[in-house]
Motif scaffolding. Sequence first.
Motif, PDB file in Angstrom:
ATOM      1  N   PHE A  29      35.329  28.543  41.961  1.00 32.33           N
ATOM      2  CA  PHE A  29      35.719  28.875  40.319  1.00 32.33           C
ATOM      3  C   PHE A  29      36.500  27.493  39.715  1.00 32.33           C
ATOM      4  N   CYS A  30      36.034  26.944  38.841  1.00 33.75           N
ATOM      5  CA  CYS A  30      37.042  25.727  38.470  1.00 33.75           C
ATOM      6  C   CYS A  30      37.682  26.132  37.124  1.00 33.75           C
ATOM      7  N   GLU A  82      41.944  17.373  41.994  1.00 32.61           N
ATOM      8  CA  GLU A  82      42.500  18.734  41.841  1.00 32.61           C
ATOM      9  C   GLU A  82      43.206  19.348  42.781  1.00 32.61           C
ATOM     10  N   LEU A  83      44.077  20.533  42.694  1.00 34.18           N
ATOM     11  CA  LEU A  83      44.604  21.140  43.624  1.00 34.18           C
ATOM     12  C   LEU A  83      43.750  22.435  43.806  1.00 34.18           C
ATOM     13  N   THR A  84      43.196  22.602  45.152  1.00 40.67           N
ATOM     14  CA  THR A  84      42.238  23.658  45.459  1.00 40.67           C
ATOM     15  C   THR A  84      42.998  24.783  45.854  1.00 40.67           C
ATOM     16  N   VAL A  85      42.714  26.109  45.880  1.00 41.65           N
ATOM     17  CA  VAL A  85      43.223  27.251  46.105  1.00 41.65           C
ATOM     18  C   VAL A  85      42.311  28.158  46.930  1.00 41.65           C
ATOM     19  N   ALA A  86      42.347  28.321  48.291  1.00 42.18           N
ATOM     20  CA  ALA A  86      41.542  29.272  48.981  1.00 42.18           C
ATOM     21  C   ALA A  86      42.061  30.680  49.006  1.00 42.18           C
ATOM     22  N   VAL A 178      49.181  28.944  39.111  1.00 41.31           N
ATOM     23  CA  VAL A 178      48.302  29.553  40.228  1.00 41.31           C
ATOM     24  C   VAL A 178      48.042  30.926  40.205  1.00 41.31           C
ATOM     25  N   PRO A 179      49.121  31.649  40.339  1.00 41.00           N
ATOM     26  CA  PRO A 179      49.053  33.161  40.520  1.00 41.00           C
ATOM     27  C   PRO A 179      48.305  33.891  39.343  1.00 41.00           C
ATOM     28  N   ASP A 180      48.789  33.067  38.062  1.00 39.73           N
ATOM     29  CA  ASP A 180      48.223  33.560  36.717  1.00 39.73           C
ATOM     30  C   ASP A 180      47.004  33.440  36.702  1.00 39.73           C
ATOM     31  N   VAL A 181      46.218  32.466  37.062  1.00 43.74           N
ATOM     32  CA  VAL A 181      44.764  31.972  36.980  1.00 43.74           C
ATOM     33  C   VAL A 181      44.068  33.100  37.929  1.00 43.74           C
ATOM     34  N   MET A 182      44.795  33.316  39.284  1.00 41.39           N
ATOM     35  CA  MET A 182      43.800  34.398  39.992  1.00 41.39           C
ATOM     36  C   MET A 182      44.087  35.532  39.366  1.00 41.39           C
ATOM     37  N   ALA A 183      45.163  36.158  38.978  1.00 39.16           N
ATOM     38  CA  ALA A 183      45.264  37.375  38.402  1.00 39.16           C
ATOM     39  C   ALA A 183      44.246  37.657  37.336  1.00 39.16           C
ATOM     40  N   TYR A 184      44.234  36.502  36.197  1.00 31.72           N
ATOM     41  CA  TYR A 184      43.368  36.722  35.289  1.00 31.72           C
ATOM     42  C   TYR A 184      41.834  36.827  35.565  1.00 31.72           C
ATOM     43  N   LEU A 185      41.460  35.965  36.693  1.00 36.25           N
ATOM     44  CA  LEU A 185      40.140  35.843  37.141  1.00 36.25           C
ATOM     45  C   LEU A 185      39.805  37.017  37.798  1.00 36.25           C
ATOM     46  N   ASP A 195      36.629  32.805  48.333  1.00 33.88           N
ATOM     47  CA  ASP A 195      36.546  32.505  47.002  1.00 33.88           C
ATOM     48  C   ASP A 195      37.558  31.233  46.831  1.00 33.88           C
ATOM     49  N   VAL A 196      37.014  30.151  46.094  1.00 33.27           N
ATOM     50  CA  VAL A 196      37.872  28.865  46.051  1.00 33.27           C
ATOM     51  C   VAL A 196      38.072  28.459  44.681  1.00 33.27           C
ATOM     52  N   ILE A 197      39.412  28.276  44.154  1.00 32.71           N
ATOM     53  CA  ILE A 197      39.551  27.793  42.768  1.00 32.71           C
ATOM     54  C   ILE A 197      40.144  26.455  42.775  1.00 32.71           C
ATOM     55  N   MET A 198      39.391  25.792  42.190  1.00 32.57           N
ATOM     56  CA  MET A 198      39.621  24.331  41.774  1.00 32.57           C
ATOM     57  C   MET A 198      40.443  24.449  40.354  1.00 32.57           C
TER      58      MET A 198
END
Length: 232
Positions: A29-30, A82-86, A178-185, A195-198
């Motif tokens: 996810f980007c 970008e920062l990638t979050v795994a 980042v935590p807000d992005v993950m929570a929203y998704l 699942d990886v987030i760029m």
Amino acid sequence: MSDFIFPVATQPAIPVIGETARYAVRRIFCVGRNYAKHAAEMGYEADRDAPFFFTKSAHMTCASGSTIPYPPGTEDFQYEMELTVAIGAPLFRATPAQAAQAIYGYGCGLDMTRRDLQIKSREIKRPWTFGKDVENSAVFAPLTKAADFGAIGDQRIFLDVNGQRKQSSTLDLMIHAVPDVMAYLSGFYHLDAGDVIMTGTPEGVGPVVAGDVITGGIDGLSPVSLRVTQAE
């Protein structure tokens, strides 16, 4: 006898510092326009109410240090650092605090983009698939475990092309943390390990041509690199 008609493709994966096993990539996810100055250079106001996303196929994964051909169908192939979050645990309808606990690791990544095709699709209100879901376009450096990286703050994020600095910013300038992005998704998907987030790119994106070498970094993480050669 195989259960499949054709050979199964190799599982996309990212190395992890300190581990012999690799992190298997399930989905990518980007986050779009997550830095205000990048949104401005693309001709948009920053989206502050909620993040928006596009995706890349897992098999677009490319290892840092690779050499790739200039992709077909474009005359404007661009880098985005970008920062990638795994993610390392299940998440569904999570709070930001719960999301933060589910982060397995962080890494440097490149979201390589056929910009001319992305803009063309955008102008006629069609998906960005040809612009973003490009072979070898999700370039990942080895992951650093979350506990070894620590908290996201004002770490530098930067990118050079042929040794010349093109992008320079800090992670605290991300619009959506980042935590807000993950929570929203997680309100739309059952997220899980793999699942990886760029998380978006700062300003300074631009084109590369055959022969260029891209190097990028984030303080505290393993750097990412890519070489582009002539089109096939």
